[in-house]
Design a protein around this motif. Sequence first.
Motif, PDB file in Angstrom:
ATOM      1  N   SER A  42       0.407   1.427  -6.873  1.00 55.08           N
ATOM      2  CA  SER A  42      -1.010   1.065  -6.920  1.00 55.08           C
ATOM      3  C   SER A  42      -1.715   1.299  -5.589  1.00 55.08           C
ATOM      4  CB  SER A  42      -1.193  -0.384  -7.369  1.00 55.08           C
ATOM      5  OG  SER A  42      -0.522  -1.260  -6.499  1.00 55.08           O
ATOM      6  N   HIS A  44      -0.856   2.186  -1.020  1.00 55.51           N
ATOM      7  CA  HIS A  44       0.033   2.241   0.139  1.00 55.51           C
ATOM      8  C   HIS A  44      -0.828   2.261   1.387  1.00 55.51           C
ATOM      9  CE1 HIS A  44      -0.805   6.552  -0.295  1.00 55.51           C
ATOM     10  NE2 HIS A  44      -0.502   6.661   0.974  1.00 55.51           N
ATOM     11  N   TYR A  57       4.265   0.070   0.419  1.00 56.21           N
ATOM     12  CA  TYR A  57       3.897   0.553  -0.909  1.00 56.21           C
ATOM     13  C   TYR A  57       3.868  -0.624  -1.871  1.00 56.21           C
ATOM     14  CZ  TYR A  57       5.251   5.166   0.851  1.00 56.21           C
ATOM     15  OH  TYR A  57       5.353   6.317   1.584  1.00 56.21           O
ATOM     16  N   ARG A  58       2.753  -0.808  -2.584  1.00 59.09           N
ATOM     17  CA  ARG A  58       2.685  -1.813  -3.648  1.00 59.09           C
ATOM     18  C   ARG A  58       2.963  -1.086  -4.955  1.00 59.09           C
ATOM     19  NH1 ARG A  58      -0.571  -7.084  -4.552  1.00 59.09           N
ATOM     20  NH2 ARG A  58       0.224  -7.267  -2.459  1.00 59.09           N
ATOM     21  N   CYS A  59       4.038  -1.485  -5.638  1.00 57.96           N
ATOM     22  CA  CYS A  59       4.531  -0.756  -6.807  1.00 57.96           C
ATOM     23  C   CYS A  59       4.671  -1.686  -8.008  1.00 57.96           C
ATOM     24  CB  CYS A  59       5.903  -0.144  -6.503  1.00 57.96           C
ATOM     25  SG  CYS A  59       5.934   0.913  -5.063  1.00 57.96           S
ATOM     26  N   GLN A  60       4.899  -1.051  -9.159  1.00 60.99           N
ATOM     27  CA  GLN A  60       5.084  -1.776 -10.403  1.00 60.99           C
ATOM     28  C   GLN A  60       6.200  -1.105 -11.190  1.00 60.99           C
ATOM     29  OE1 GLN A  60       1.365  -2.401 -12.345  1.00 60.99           O
ATOM     30  NE2 GLN A  60       2.300  -2.318 -14.353  1.00 60.99           N
ATOM     31  N   ILE A  69       5.545  -6.669 -10.134  1.00 66.23           N
ATOM     32  CA  ILE A  69       4.858  -6.044  -9.002  1.00 66.23           C
ATOM     33  C   ILE A  69       5.646  -6.418  -7.758  1.00 66.23           C
ATOM     34  CG2 ILE A  69       2.745  -6.000  -7.622  1.00 66.23           C
ATOM     35  CD1 ILE A  69       1.223  -6.582 -10.218  1.00 66.23           C
ATOM     36  N   TYR A  70       5.866  -5.430  -6.882  1.00 62.30           N
ATOM     37  CA  TYR A  70       6.661  -5.656  -5.682  1.00 62.30           C
ATOM     38  C   TYR A  70       6.168  -4.728  -4.583  1.00 62.30           C
ATOM     39  CZ  TYR A  70       8.973  -1.566  -7.615  1.00 62.30           C
ATOM     40  OH  TYR A  70       9.223  -0.326  -8.139  1.00 62.30           O
ATOM     41  N   GLU A  71       6.668  -4.933  -3.371  1.00 57.33           N
ATOM     42  CA  GLU A  71       6.311  -4.084  -2.243  1.00 57.33           C
ATOM     43  C   GLU A  71       7.568  -3.490  -1.624  1.00 57.33           C
ATOM     44  OE1 GLU A  71       3.774  -6.089   0.545  1.00 57.33           O
ATOM     45  OE2 GLU A  71       2.139  -6.234  -0.905  1.00 57.33           O
ATOM     46  N   LYS A  85       8.758  -7.346  -0.604  1.00 57.99           N
ATOM     47  CA  LYS A  85       8.308  -8.552  -1.317  1.00 57.99           C
ATOM     48  C   LYS A  85       8.474  -8.344  -2.816  1.00 57.99           C
ATOM     49  CE  LYS A  85       4.628  -9.763   1.938  1.00 57.99           C
ATOM     50  NZ  LYS A  85       3.184  -9.943   2.066  1.00 57.99           N
TER      51      LYS A  85
END
Length: 86
Positions: A42, A44, A57-60, A69-71, A85
């Motif tokens: 989503s 970076h 990076y915020r990802c799913q 959702i994690y980083e 995270k």
Amino acid sequence: MKIYMKPIRMISVTEFDGTIRPIRFQVEQNEELITIKVDHISEHHNEKLAGIPTIIYRCQSVISNVERIYELKYELMTHKWFLYKI
């Protein structure tokens, strides 16, 4: 999100312009390696954490049949990836 900061194995792609895109990673959980495919990034951004230049990076992804959702954190100087995270 809780800070997890667990080292991971990463498969990534480096684009022609130099941007890095994570594809899938492995994390150790209960002495077992779990492979997770990065479904969506989503956002970076670049950051300096404790003076170390990083890309966050915020990802799913779907993890254990639950969309999470994690980083992810990539340290530019050491070339190490972390599940930052979750």
